[in-house]
Design a protein around this motif. Structure first.
Motif, PDB file in Angstrom:
ATOM      1  N   VAL A   1      30.711  30.659  34.108  1.00 27.37           N
ATOM      2  CA  VAL A   1      31.677  30.692  34.980  1.00 27.37           C
ATOM      3  C   VAL A   1      32.928  30.200  34.269  1.00 27.37           C
ATOM      4  N   ALA A   2      33.871  31.072  34.035  1.00 27.75           N
ATOM      5  CA  ALA A   2      35.202  30.538  32.749  1.00 27.75           C
ATOM      6  C   ALA A   2      36.326  30.739  33.784  1.00 27.75           C
TER       7      ALA A   2
ATOM      8  N   TYR B   1      40.281  26.291  30.095  1.00 31.65           N
ATOM      9  CA  TYR B   1      41.136  26.442  29.261  1.00 31.65           C
ATOM     10  C   TYR B   1      42.369  25.944  29.904  1.00 31.65           C
ATOM     11  N   GLY B   2      43.558  25.999  29.058  1.00 33.91           N
ATOM     12  CA  GLY B   2      44.803  26.122  29.587  1.00 33.91           C
ATOM     13  C   GLY B   2      45.564  24.691  30.067  1.00 33.91           C
TER      14      GLY B   2
ATOM     15  N   LEU C   1      31.598  35.491  34.474  1.00 34.03           N
ATOM     16  CA  LEU C   1      32.434  35.369  35.876  1.00 34.03           C
ATOM     17  C   LEU C   1      33.691  34.765  35.388  1.00 34.03           C
ATOM     18  N   LEU C   2      34.728  35.521  35.020  1.00 30.62           N
ATOM     19  CA  LEU C   2      36.075  35.122  34.604  1.00 30.62           C
ATOM     20  C   LEU C   2      36.906  35.099  35.905  1.00 30.62           C
ATOM     21  N   LEU C   3      37.191  33.740  36.194  1.00 38.11           N
ATOM     22  CA  LEU C   3      37.952  33.305  37.426  1.00 38.11           C
ATOM     23  C   LEU C   3      39.488  33.344  37.281  1.00 38.11           C
TER      24      LEU C   3
ATOM     25  N   GLU D   1      43.848  36.653  26.776  1.00 36.05           N
ATOM     26  CA  GLU D   1      43.358  36.291  25.647  1.00 36.05           C
ATOM     27  C   GLU D   1      41.921  35.915  25.651  1.00 36.05           C
ATOM     28  N   PHE D   2      41.357  35.227  26.692  1.00 36.28           N
ATOM     29  CA  PHE D   2      40.088  34.897  26.985  1.00 36.28           C
ATOM     30  C   PHE D   2      39.088  36.390  27.309  1.00 36.28           C
TER      31      PHE D   2
END
Ligand SMILES: Nc1nc2c(ncn2[C@@H]2O[C@H](COP(=O)(O)OP(=O)(O)O)[C@@H](O)[C@H]2O)c(=O)[nH]1
Ligand SMILES: [Mg+2]
Length: 205
Positions: free
Chosen positions: A30-31, A81-82, A112-114, A127-128
């Motif tokens: 979970v990213a 990140y961020g 799973l990119l949130l 970028e991710f």
């Protein structure tokens, strides 16, 4: 979901891969940015508010936190990140661990990119996504906090975001940890994908 949702269980918090749980079941990471709702999503999926630590103060999850999902899958809550208030040194350190995890974690099946459904595509999200494609990691977008947008605005934002992505996700979900939206679909997806996973022979007991 027609069947009973699987039980969740916290396993460990690590950055060092050699100390992570044995790679013997399918893993779903979970990213996303700090504060996008990663921990809240895990709690919502688990039906257990206190399982993953959530915070209005971003940048708290500095480890990769593993949770068992039933007996076939892991969810891994990645560092966000961020977050601007963390020093460049610490950010570089996290980035190194994240890249190593994405490159080497052998049981990682899906990311799973949130994405917060209310915000325009941001460079570090794109970028991710690029990084995921570079490491050949299949991913799904989970648009979070959908309780904050009306249906027409949500559809529009979704289209804008998907069009901005440098690579195509396998699928996308709309979620809300407030209303439970997306819970059944995401759990069903995790369960289905985890059935496709085969542990390498040397890991089998
Ligand atoms: N309205 C709303 N708020 C949310 C949702 N998901 C998370 N939040 C809030 O967003 C903040 C950050 O959530 P958290 O899960 O800690 O984000 P993380 O840093 O990505 O793990 C918290 O104040 C949450 O209550 C959601 O679906 N709807
Ligand atoms: Mg968190």
């Amino acid at each position: 979901m027609k069947s009973t949702p699987p039980p969740f269980e916290y396993v460990s918090s690590q950055l060092d891969q050699s100390k992570m749980p044995t790679a013997d079941r399918a893993e779903f990471a979970v990213a996303g940015r700090s504060n996008v709702g990663k921990s809240s999503l895990i709690n919502m999926l688990a039906g257990h508010k206190g399982l993953a630590r959530t915070s209005g103060q971003p940048g708290k999850t500095q480890t990769i936190n593993h949770y068992k999902v039933g007996d076939r899958a892991y969810l891994a809550d990645l560092p966000g990140y961020g977050y601007a208030r963390v020093s460049q040194n610490i950010r570089n350190e996290w980035s190194k661990h994240l890249k190593s995890y994405l490159a080497k974690r052998s049981n990682l099946c899906f990311v799973l990119l949130l994405i917060d459904c209310r915000v325009e595509p941001r460079p570090n999200d794109l970028e991710f996504a690029r990084l995921l494609s570079q490491y050949h990691r299949p991913f799904a977008i989970v648009f979070t906090k959908t309780d904050k947008l009306k249906s027409t605005a949500l559809k529009k934002q979704t289209g804008v975001f998907l069009a901005a992505l440098p690579c195509i996700p396998q699928c996308y979900f709309w979620s809300s940890s407030e209303t439970g939206r997306g819970r059944e679909e995401i759990l069903e997806f995790v369960m289905e994908q985890s059935h496709l996973f085969r542990a390498p022979a040397k890991l089998k007991g």
